[in-house]
Write a protein that holds these residues in place. Structure first.
Motif, mmCIF file in Angstrom:
data_model
loop_
_atom_site.group_PDB
_atom_site.id
_atom_site.type_symbol
_atom_site.label_atom_id
_atom_site.label_comp_id
_atom_site.label_asym_id
_atom_site.label_seq_id
_atom_site.Cartn_x
_atom_site.Cartn_y
_atom_site.Cartn_z
ATOM 1 N N SER A 1 0.804 -1.223 0.000
ATOM 2 C CA SER A 1 0.000 0.000 0.000
ATOM 3 C C SER A 1 0.835 1.271 0.000
ATOM 4 O O SER A 1 0.409 2.306 -0.522
ATOM 5 C CB SER A 1 -0.943 0.011 1.212
ATOM 6 O OG SER A 1 -1.956 -0.950 1.066
ATOM 7 N N LEU A 2 2.029 1.222 0.596
ATOM 8 C CA LEU A 2 2.874 2.418 0.652
ATOM 9 C C LEU A 2 3.789 2.544 -0.560
ATOM 10 O O LEU A 2 4.357 3.606 -0.804
ATOM 11 C CB LEU A 2 3.717 2.408 1.931
ATOM 12 C CG LEU A 2 2.940 2.385 3.251
ATOM 13 C CD1 LEU A 2 3.906 2.440 4.432
ATOM 14 C CD2 LEU A 2 1.945 3.529 3.323
ATOM 15 N N THR A 3 3.928 1.466 -1.303
ATOM 16 C CA THR A 3 4.763 1.468 -2.501
ATOM 17 C C THR A 3 3.974 1.878 -3.739
ATOM 18 O O THR A 3 4.493 2.569 -4.624
ATOM 19 C CB THR A 3 5.369 0.066 -2.720
ATOM 20 O OG1 THR A 3 6.122 -0.315 -1.572
ATOM 21 C CG2 THR A 3 6.275 0.031 -3.935
ATOM 22 N N MET A 4 2.721 1.484 -3.792
ATOM 23 C CA MET A 4 1.905 1.690 -4.990
ATOM 24 C C MET A 4 1.797 3.151 -5.421
ATOM 25 O O MET A 4 1.938 3.449 -6.621
ATOM 26 C CB MET A 4 0.521 1.081 -4.781
ATOM 27 C CG MET A 4 0.522 -0.426 -4.602
ATOM 28 S SD MET A 4 -1.140 -1.078 -4.236
ATOM 29 C CE MET A 4 -1.947 -0.875 -5.838
ATOM 30 N N PRO A 5 1.541 4.095 -4.500
ATOM 31 C CA PRO A 5 1.368 5.487 -4.949
ATOM 32 C C PRO A 5 2.596 6.064 -5.642
ATOM 33 O O PRO A 5 2.463 6.824 -6.616
ATOM 34 C CB PRO A 5 1.048 6.235 -3.647
ATOM 35 C CG PRO A 5 0.454 5.198 -2.756
ATOM 36 C CD PRO A 5 1.210 3.955 -3.062
ATOM 37 N N ASP A 6 3.787 5.739 -5.151
ATOM 38 C CA ASP A 6 5.006 6.255 -5.780
ATOM 39 C C ASP A 6 5.133 5.755 -7.216
ATOM 40 O O ASP A 6 5.517 6.508 -8.124
ATOM 41 C CB ASP A 6 6.235 5.833 -4.983
ATOM 42 C CG ASP A 6 6.360 6.555 -3.652
ATOM 43 O OD1 ASP A 6 5.657 7.559 -3.467
ATOM 44 O OD2 ASP A 6 7.151 6.101 -2.800
ATOM 45 N N LEU A 7 4.839 4.483 -7.430
ATOM 46 C CA LEU A 7 4.960 3.906 -8.766
ATOM 47 C C LEU A 7 3.899 4.472 -9.704
ATOM 48 O O LEU A 7 4.179 4.789 -10.864
ATOM 49 C CB LEU A 7 4.852 2.379 -8.690
ATOM 50 C CG LEU A 7 5.906 1.671 -7.833
ATOM 51 C CD1 LEU A 7 5.661 0.159 -7.823
ATOM 52 C CD2 LEU A 7 7.316 1.970 -8.338
ATOM 53 N N ALA A 8 2.671 4.600 -9.191
ATOM 54 C CA ALA A 8 1.593 5.145 -10.017
ATOM 55 C C ALA A 8 1.866 6.599 -10.383
ATOM 56 O O ALA A 8 1.618 7.025 -11.525
ATOM 57 C CB ALA A 8 0.262 5.009 -9.293
ATOM 58 N N ALA A 9 2.387 7.370 -9.432
ATOM 59 C CA ALA A 9 2.690 8.777 -9.695
ATOM 60 C C ALA A 9 3.776 8.929 -10.743
ATOM 61 O O ALA A 9 3.844 9.962 -11.432
ATOM 62 C CB ALA A 9 3.114 9.466 -8.396
ATOM 63 N N ALA A 10 4.621 7.911 -10.898
ATOM 64 C CA ALA A 10 5.702 7.962 -11.882
ATOM 65 C C ALA A 10 5.253 7.478 -13.258
ATOM 66 O O ALA A 10 6.069 7.403 -14.181
ATOM 67 C CB ALA A 10 6.885 7.125 -11.397
ATOM 68 N N GLY A 11 3.965 7.131 -13.388
ATOM 69 C CA GLY A 11 3.458 6.752 -14.707
ATOM 70 C C GLY A 11 3.308 5.273 -14.941
ATOM 71 O O GLY A 11 3.345 4.825 -16.098
#
Length: 315
Positions: free
Chosen positions: A82-92
């Motif tokens: 859950s804490l990793t997903m937003p960073d990856l999604a924000a990067a495209g």
């Protein structure tokens, strides 16, 4: 093959891991007691139909973007990322994760649903489910496989390399065969412990906090999902981890980016992870904490995943 210590194998601590202080490290240092039952903002829950049944999944990002599939390990769940997903999604990236068959909200998926039905959760079941998940996305994908799932990803890669854009082994058992033999403290007992006893010992260790010391909020969520996870799935996975195939040669020949991510106080000694990374010609990143860098160093881990993906695109 390059000599141990060369940059090709990622042992340069300034490239991956927790060796430097940057924005990601500062964010990780500020992590408090997270409520793991709350999904990332914007995440979508969905169900995936696979050979063993229906798997509970969670996705974040634009499905038209390149895909990253995050696979949790035994006794884990999609929420571990859950804490990793937003960073990856924000990067495209489009980020997809799911509960393994028999685990948490995928508890209804199991060998009895196969055609023809089988009695046990086995490697074939988990690999076929995993391949079905990858094929439901725009392949090839970046794969992040945590602990036991790292074995599944290895087996799947050997069969279907066309589905992989990169592969990351997060806290993956670093030795083939009886993989528990290298685990600190319990390794010497693991040879004669059967699946039923091993599963009971594993569950007791996680519930009691003896396997990993985690904040109270994390412990509550871990204990909660044990209400749903099928004991038979844990028992069978423990047995499978006593018979891990040796695919290091096949992985060493893989031309895709490879990454071994591990906590400095992992279940297995760090030296074994370094030897595994060298054997498969992978970069390695070492993070503060124990078996779960995706929980304790999620921003640093995401930072390094994005760097790995960028290097792959440059190649």
């Amino acid at each position: 093959m390059a000599e141990p210590g060369q940059r090709e194998y990622g042992v340069d601590p300034d490239e991956f891991g927790s060796a430097r202080v940057d924005a990601a490290a500062l964010l990780d240092a500020e992590l408090g007691d997270v409520d793991w039952s709350v999904p990332p903002p914007g995440a979508v829950h969905l169900t995936l139909n696979v050979p063993s049944g229906r798997l509970a999944a969670m996705a974040l990002g634009n499905p038209d973007d390149p895909c990253v599939v995050l696979v949790p390990g035994a006794t884990g769940s999609k929420e571990d990322f859950s804490l990793t997903m937003p960073d990856l999604a924000a990067a495209g990236y489009y980020v997809l994760t799911y509960d393994l068959a028999g685990q948490y909200q995928s508890a209804s998926a199991g060998p009895e649903n196969l055609v023809p039905p089988r009695k046990h959760y086995d490697y074939r079941l988990f690999v076929d489910d995993f391949v079905a998940v990858l094929e439901s996305t725009a392949t090839p994908v970046h794969v992040v496989a945590y602990s036991f799932a790292g074995i599944i990803a290895q087996l799947a890669y050997v069969e279907r390399p066309d589905l992989f854009r990169s592969v990351t082994f997060l806290g993956c058992p670093p030795e083939p065969g009886q993989s528990f033999r290298g685990v600190n403290r319990i390794g010497r007992f693991s040879t004669w412990v059967n699946g039923r006893a091993g599963a009971a010992l594993l569950i007791w260790g996680i519930r009691s906090g003896r396997v990993a010391h985690v904040p109270p909020g994390r412990q509550r969520f871990v204990n909660y999902r044990f209400r749903f996870t099928r004991r038979a799935s844990i028992r069978d996975i423990y047995t499978l981890m006593q018979n891990v195939p040796d695919l290091r040669h096949e992985l060493s020949e893989a031309s895709i980016p490879k990454f071994v991510a591990v906590g400095e106080h992992d279940l297995w000694p760090l030296q074994l992870h370094r030897l595994f990374a060298q054997a498969i010609r992978a970069r390695i990143g070492v993070y503060r904490g124990g078996h779960s860098p995706c929980e304790t160093s999620p921003h640093e881990f995401s930072r390094d995943l994005l760097a790995l993906y960028a290097k792959g695109e440059e190649a």
